[in-house]
Motif scaffolding. Structure first.
Motif, PDB file in Angstrom:
ATOM      1  N   VAL A 110      -4.103  -6.724  -0.778  1.00 13.66           N
ATOM      2  CA  VAL A 110      -4.101  -6.203  -2.149  1.00 13.66           C
ATOM      3  C   VAL A 110      -3.753  -7.347  -3.079  1.00 13.66           C
ATOM      4  O   VAL A 110      -2.776  -8.067  -2.851  1.00 13.66           O
ATOM      5  CB  VAL A 110      -3.067  -5.070  -2.304  1.00 13.66           C
ATOM      6  N   ARG A 114       0.825  -1.216   0.000  1.00 14.65           N
ATOM      7  CA  ARG A 114       0.000   0.000   0.000  1.00 14.65           C
ATOM      8  C   ARG A 114       0.856   1.261   0.000  1.00 14.65           C
ATOM      9  O   ARG A 114       0.547   2.264  -0.654  1.00 14.65           O
ATOM     10  CB  ARG A 114      -0.938  -0.014   1.210  1.00 14.65           C
ATOM     11  N   GLU A 148      -8.757  -6.529  -4.409  1.00 13.60           N
ATOM     12  CA  GLU A 148      -8.425  -6.739  -3.010  1.00 13.60           C
ATOM     13  C   GLU A 148      -9.230  -7.934  -2.534  1.00 13.60           C
ATOM     14  O   GLU A 148     -10.391  -8.109  -2.909  1.00 13.60           O
ATOM     15  CB  GLU A 148      -8.802  -5.512  -2.182  1.00 13.60           C
TER      16      GLU A 148
END
Lengths: 301, 463
Positions: free
Chosen positions: A155, A119, A150
Motif C-alpha cells: 500500500v 491493511r 498500491e
C-alpha cells in the motif's frame, strides 16, 4: 304534609333512578378498572395523568436513544481497542527492526507484517455500525479510508475522509450527546495519520533506515497515547449513558406508580361500593313495591 | 220547602262527586291540578216570628284549582337554569368524547408518536422505513386533528339548526298561549266560571316555554297572562309575537321580538333555558375549542414546516425547501402530497449527507420549545391545557345541572303536594259525598212520607 299518589310515584322513581345510576357508575368503573374515564371525572387528575404519560413516553424515548448511542459507542470502543493492539504490534515490530541486528530476510518479513497492519488499520477505519461507517462523519455510506495507491503489493498511500459531521443522540431533556468520532480524530490528521506512519515505518524498515524507524516509532507512541485517551473517553461516555439510563428508568417507574395511583381504581373499595349500590337498589325496589301497592280502595267495600 | 233543600243537597253532592270523578280520572296526568268543589250554604230566609233564620240548603259556589302561583314561578325559574346547564353539559360531554382523553387513542398519544417517529429518523437517517413511519405518524396526527375539528364543526352547525327549531317551537307555544288567553277570558267573562282545565293547559305550555328560555309571567284581572322574555313581551292578552333570529358577522345568533333585541352581551347564556345553554355552548365551541384546535394545528404546521424547509431530503444534491405539512389550520392540515409520494424527501439532514439526522432531531425537539401562548407553553402543554379546560368546564356544568336537578325535584315535590291528586283522599271524598247524597235522598223519602201522611191519610173523616 299532603302526600299524593303522584308524589309517591315520583319519589319512588327518583330513588330508583338514583340507586340504579349508582349501580351503573360502579359497574362502569369496575369494567374499565379506571377511576378517570373522561376529563370531567377529575379534571386535575386527568391532566396530571396525561402529563405523567408524556413523562413516561419521553423517558422511554430517551432510553431507546441511549440504547442506540450505546451500541454505536460499544462498536467504536471495540474498534479503538483493536487499533491499540494494532499499534502495539507495529511498535514491537519497529523495536525489533531498530535493533539493527536482524538479517535481511527478517527485515523483509517485518515489512510484510507492517503492510498487513496497514491493511488492517484501513479495515478498522472502515468499520460499520449497522451498515453505517463509524468514522465517516455524515457520509456514513462511504468508507472513510481509501487505499489510493498500491505498488509492488504494498500500500503506498491512504486518504482519510475529511467529513467532520457530528452524529448526536438526544439522551435527555435538552441533552444531546455526540456519539461519533471522525476518521481524523481517531487516526490523526491526513498526512500525519497513524496509517501513513505505519506505511513510512514499513518503507524505513525496507530501506533499513534505522534512524527513521526509531523516529517513526516515537510518532506511533504518540498516536498510541491518543488512541488510549480516546478509548477512555468513549468508556466515560458509556458510563454517562448508563447513569442517565438509570435515572430515566427510576423516573419512569416512579411516574408509572404515580399514574397508577392517579388513574387506577381501588378495586376492593369499588367492589364494596358496587355491592352497597346493589343492596340499595334491591331495598329501594322492595320498598317501592310495598309503598305503591295499597290504597284505600283495598279496604272499602 | 224541605224538598227543595233535599234536592239542592242531592245536586250539590252529585256535582262534588263529579269533581271527584274528574280528579280520579286525571290522577296520573302530570299537568293536572287537583280541583275542589267549594260547597256553601245558600242564603237563608228570615221568617218573622220564628227563632233564627231558616236555612235553604247548599250549592257548589265554585270549583277551585288547588295551585300555588309562587311555586309555579319558582319552578319555571329553576327549570330554565336547569335546561341551560343541561344543554351546556350535554354538549361539553360530547366534546369530551371527541378528544377521547385520557385513553390510549387520544390526541396526546398521536402527538407523542409523531415526535417519537422523528427521533427514530434522527437515529437512523439512512433508513427509508423510518421516514415512511414518520410520514405515516404525521398523517395520523393530521387525521386526528382534522377529525376532532370536523366533529366540533359538526356540533357547531347542528346547534344552529337545533336553535332555529327551538325558536319555531317558542313561536308556536306563544301562539297557543295567546289562543288560550282568549278562551279563558271569554269563559270567565261570559259565565263567571273558572276555566280550570284551560288554565292547566296554559300552565303546561308556560312550563315548556320556560325550559326553552327564561320567561316571566304576569296575570291580569281578566285571567289573561302576559309572557315576556328579557323584558320584551312575547304574548300579551291574545296577541302573540314572533321571535326572530339573525346571525351576526361573528356567527352569534341575535334574537329579537318585533325589532327589539333580546339580551345581548357578554353573558349570552343569560337568555336561559335550552336556547340560552345552546347559544353559550355554540360560542364556547367557536371561541374556545375550535380556535384552540386551529391554533394548535397551525402552530404545528408552521414550526414543523420551518424546520423541515431548512433540511435536505435523502439524496438531495441541492437544497430544496419542502413543507412537511400542507394546510393552515386543524380543518386543512395534511402531510404534503409530495412527501407522501417520495418519503425519501423527508428532510432529516441539514447537510445533504445521508448520515446526518440533525434535521429530524430538530423537528423532534420542537416539543421541548415553549413557543405557544406568547412563548410560555409547549405544544404538548397547550394540548393538555385544552383537555384540562374542557374537563373543568364540563364538570362545572355537570355540577350546576345536578344542583338544579335537586332543586327542581324539591320544588316539583312541593307542587305535587299542593296540586297533586291523592287517590286515598279522593276515595274518602267519594265515600263522604256518597253518604251525603244517600242522606239527602233519605230526607226526601222522609218528606215524601210526611206529605203522603198529610195528603192521603189525614182527614179521612170527610171522605
Amino acid at each position: 304534609m299532603r302526600v299524593t299518589t303522584n308524589l309517591m310515584v315520583n319519589n319512588l322513581l327518583h330513588d330508583l333512578g338514583q340507586a340504579s345510576r349508582r349501580l351503573e357508575q360502579g359497574e362502569r368503573k369496575i369494567a374499565s378498572l379506571r377511576r378517570i374515564n373522561k376529563p370531567s371525572d377529575d379534571p386535575g387528575g386527568a391532566v396530571a395523568a396525561l402529563r405523567l404519560k408524556n413523562t413516561i413516553a419521553e423517558a422511554e424515548r430517551y432510553i431507546s436513544n441511549i440504547d442506540s448511542a450505546e451500541t454505536w459507542l460499544r462498536d467504536t470502543e471495540s474498534c479503538l481497542s483493536n487499533l491499540t493492539m494494532l499499534l502495539n504490534s507495529a511498535m514491537q515490530n519497529a523495536t525489533r527492526a531498530a535493533s539493527g541486528v536482524l538479517p535481511q530476510s527478517s527485515m523483509e518479513a517485518i515489512a510484510q507484517d507492517l503492510d498487513q497492519l496497514v491493511r488492517e488499520a484501513v479495515s478498522l477505519a472502515n468499520q460499520t455500525h449497522q451498515q453505517r461507517s463509524l468514522f465517516g462523519g455524515h457520509s456514513t455510506d462511504k468508507p472513510p479510508a481509501e487505499i489510493t495507491a498500491e505498488a509492488d503489493g504494498f500500500v503506498r498511500s491512504v486518504t482519510l475522509s475529511q467529513d467532520t459531521g457530528e452524529i448526536t443522540r438526544h439522551i435527555g431533556p435538552n441533552t444531546l450527546m455526540s456519539v461519533n468520532y471522525t476518521a481524523e480524530s481517531v487516526f490523526g490528521t491526513q498526512g500525519q495519520d497513524l496509517i501513513s506512519g505505519i506505511i513510512s515505518l514499513r518503507d524505513a524498515v525496507t530501506n533499513q533506515d534505522y534512524d527513521s524507524v526509531k523516529q517513526i516509532r516515537d510518532d506511533l507512541e504518540r498516536h498510541h497515547a491518543r488512541v488510549i485517551s480516546l478509548t477512555t473517553e468513549v468508556g466515560a461516555k458509556v458510563n454517562r449513558l448508563y447513569a442517565g439510563k438509570e435515572r430515566l428508568e427510576i423516573a419512569r417507574v416512579e411516574s408509572m406508580e404515580l399514574l397508577s395511583r392517579l388513574e387506577d381504581l381501588d378495586l376492593a373499595g369499588a367492589t364494596v361500593e358496587l355491592y352497597a349500590a346493589e343492596n340499595a337498589y334491591r331495598v329501594a325496589l322492595a320498598m317501592g313495591a310495598r309503598v305503591i301497592m295499597p290504597t284505600l280502595m283495598d279496604y272499602l267495600r | 220547602m224541605g224538598l227543595e233543600i233535599a234536592l239542592r243537597g242531592l245536586r250539590a253532592q252529585q256535582q262534588a262527586l263529579n269533581v271527584t270523578a274528574h280528579n280520579v280520572a286525571n290522577a296520573s296526568n302530570p299537568g293536572y291540578t287537583r280541583q275542589e268543589a267549594r260547597l256553601e250554604a245558600t242564603s237563608a230566609l228570615s221568617a218573622p216570628g220564628m227563632a233564627g233564620q231558616i236555612g235553604t240548603g247548599v250549592s257548589v259556589q265554585q270549583v277551585v284549582r288547588m295551585r300555588d302561583a309562587f311555586l309555579d314561578e319558582q319552578l319555571r325559574n329553576e327549570m330554565s337554569s336547569f335546561s341551560r346547564y343541561n344543554a351546556l353539559y350535554m354538549g361539553l360531554s360530547e366534546i369530551e368524547t371527541f378528544f377521547s382523553e385520557p385513553h390510549e387513542h387520544g390526541l396526546r398519544t398521536v402527538l407523542t408518536k409523531f415526535w417519537n417517529s422523528f427521533q427514530d429518523v434522527a437515529n437512523d437517517p439512512e433508513s427509508d422505513a423510518f421516514r415512511r413511519t414518520a410520514i405515516q405518524s404525521g398523517e395520523a396526527l393530521a387525521d386526528a386533528l382534522r377529525h376532532a375539528r370536523q366533529q366540533l364543526s359538526g356540533l357547531y352547525s347542528s346547534l344552529a339548526s337545533k336553535i332555529t327549531e327551538r325558536v319555531s317551537q317558542v313561536n308556536q307555544i306563544a301562539q297557543q298561549i295567546a289562543d288560550l288567553n282568549r278562551q279563558i277570558a271569554s269563559v270567565a267573562a261570559a259565565r263567571g266560571d273558572q276555566p280550570n282545565d284551560l288554565r292547566d293547559k296554559r300552565d303546561v305550555l308556560i312550563d315548556t316555554l320556560s325550559s326553552l328560555a327564561k320567561v316571566s309571567v304576569t296575570e291580569d284581572e281578566t285571567g289573561q297572562v302576559r309572557v315576556t322574555i328579557s323584558q320584551v313581551a312575547l304574548v300579551s292578552a291574545h296577541n302573540a309575537r314572533q321571535v326572530e333570529v339573525t346571525e351576526t358577522a361573528s356567527g352569534d345568533f341575535v334574537f329579537s321580538i318585533a325589532g327589539r333585541e333580546l339580551l345581548q352581551g357578554a353573558d349570552i347564556g343569560a337568555l336561559g333555558g335550552e336556547m340560552g345553554g345552546m347559544l353559550e355552548l355554540r360560542r364556547t365551541i367557536r371561541d374556545v375549542y375550535i380556535q384552540d384546535l386551529d391554533q394548535l394545528a397551525s402552530h404545528i404546521i408552521s414550526s414543523v414546516n420551518a424546520a423541515h424547509r431548512m433540511g435536505y431530503g435523502l439524496g438531495d444534491a441541492v437544497h430544496v425547501e419542502r413543507d412537511f405539512f400542507s394546510g393552515t389550520d386543524a380543518a386543512t392540515i395534511r402531510v404534503s402530497a409530495d412527501l407522501v409520494q417520495n418519503p425519501s424527501k423527508l428532510a432529516a439532514s441539514r447537510t445533504g449527507l445521508p448520515g446526518d439526522g440533525s434535521g429530524a432531531l430538530e423537528i423532534a425537539r420542537l416539543k421541548e420549545l415553549t413557543l405557544m401562548r406568547g412563548g410560555t407553553v409547549s405544544i404538548d402543554d397547550f394540548m393538555l391545557g385544552m383537555i384540562g379546560r374542557l374537563g373543568v368546564e364540563s364538570q362545572a356544568a355537570m355540577r350546576f345541572r345536578d344542583n338544579q336537578t335537586l332543586l327542581l325535584n324539591e320544588i316539583k315535590a312541593h307542587k305535587e303536594m299542593v296540586q297533586g291528586v291523592s287517590l286515598d283522599e279522593e276515595m274518602t271524598n267519594m265515600v263522604r259525598f256518597q253518604h251525603a247524597y244517600n242522606a239527602c235522598a233519605r230526607l226526601m223519602t222522609a218528606l215524601d212520607e210526611m206529605l203522603d201522611q198529610l195528603i192521603n191519610r189525614t182527614g179521612i173523616a170527610g171522605r
